[in-house]
Write a protein that holds these residues in place. Structure first.
Motif, mmCIF file in Angstrom:
data_model
loop_
_atom_site.group_PDB
_atom_site.id
_atom_site.type_symbol
_atom_site.label_atom_id
_atom_site.label_comp_id
_atom_site.label_asym_id
_atom_site.label_seq_id
_atom_site.Cartn_x
_atom_site.Cartn_y
_atom_site.Cartn_z
ATOM 1 N N GLN A 26 -15.888 0.646 -34.710
ATOM 2 C CA GLN A 26 -17.370 1.468 -34.756
ATOM 3 C C GLN A 26 -16.477 2.746 -35.127
ATOM 4 O OE1 GLN A 26 -20.048 0.451 -34.894
ATOM 5 N NE2 GLN A 26 -18.897 -2.625 -34.086
ATOM 6 N N LEU A 27 -17.637 3.180 -36.453
ATOM 7 C CA LEU A 27 -17.717 4.152 -36.387
ATOM 8 C C LEU A 27 -18.630 5.279 -36.537
ATOM 9 C CD1 LEU A 27 -16.938 4.393 -40.468
ATOM 10 C CD2 LEU A 27 -15.215 4.817 -38.066
ATOM 11 N N VAL A 28 -17.892 6.852 -35.549
ATOM 12 C CA VAL A 28 -19.120 7.521 -35.003
ATOM 13 C C VAL A 28 -19.214 8.951 -36.091
ATOM 14 C CG1 VAL A 28 -19.380 9.282 -32.848
ATOM 15 C CG2 VAL A 28 -18.658 6.344 -33.227
ATOM 16 N N HIS A 70 -14.083 4.001 -32.709
ATOM 17 C CA HIS A 70 -13.833 2.922 -31.142
ATOM 18 C C HIS A 70 -13.898 2.171 -31.773
ATOM 19 C CE1 HIS A 70 -14.493 2.958 -27.059
ATOM 20 N NE2 HIS A 70 -15.593 1.510 -27.799
ATOM 21 N N ARG A 71 -12.485 0.968 -30.610
ATOM 22 C CA ARG A 71 -12.789 -0.217 -31.150
ATOM 23 C C ARG A 71 -12.956 -0.779 -28.849
ATOM 24 N NH1 ARG A 71 -7.449 -2.602 -34.224
ATOM 25 N NH2 ARG A 71 -9.466 -4.529 -33.793
#
Length: 106
Positions: free
Chosen positions: A53-55, A70-71
């Motif tokens: 997931q990209l932040v 984040h994984r």
């Protein structure tokens, strides 16, 4: 088979999951007293990481941008047993015969 947040345990370990509600197709039971008797048993099939997931943080006109990934740690479980009763127990013939004379005497 369902995927949930990480549950501690090795592959093949049996775990007991909490019951949040029961649904029999007609009504939903959420009473904590009735749910205390219900049990769901599952077996851990796999421990893995989810997709990245990209932040991305950005402030316009300030030349500020940050990109992080984040994984999430996940567990795949297989539901093996659901033990729950929402109905009253059936009366046996002995119970029915014992109740019938008491009612007719009045």
């Amino acid at each position: 088979m369902i995927t949930v947040e990480k549950i501690e345990g090795e592959v093949g370990t049996k775990v007991e999951l909490p019951v949040l509600f029961l649904n029999d197709g007609k009504k939903i039971v959420t009473d904590a007293a009735k749910l205390a008797k219900a049990k769901v048993t599952a077996e851990i099939v796999d421990q893995f990481k989810g997709e990245k997931q990209l932040v991305f943080k950005f402030k316009k006109r300030k030349r500020y941008h940050r990109l992080k990934g984040h994984r999430q740690q996940l567990t795949k479980v297989k539901i093996t047993k659901v033990q729950a009763t929402t109905r009253a127990p059936r009366k046996t013939t002995k119970d029915a015969e014992a109740a019938a004379p008491a009612e007719s005497a009045e």
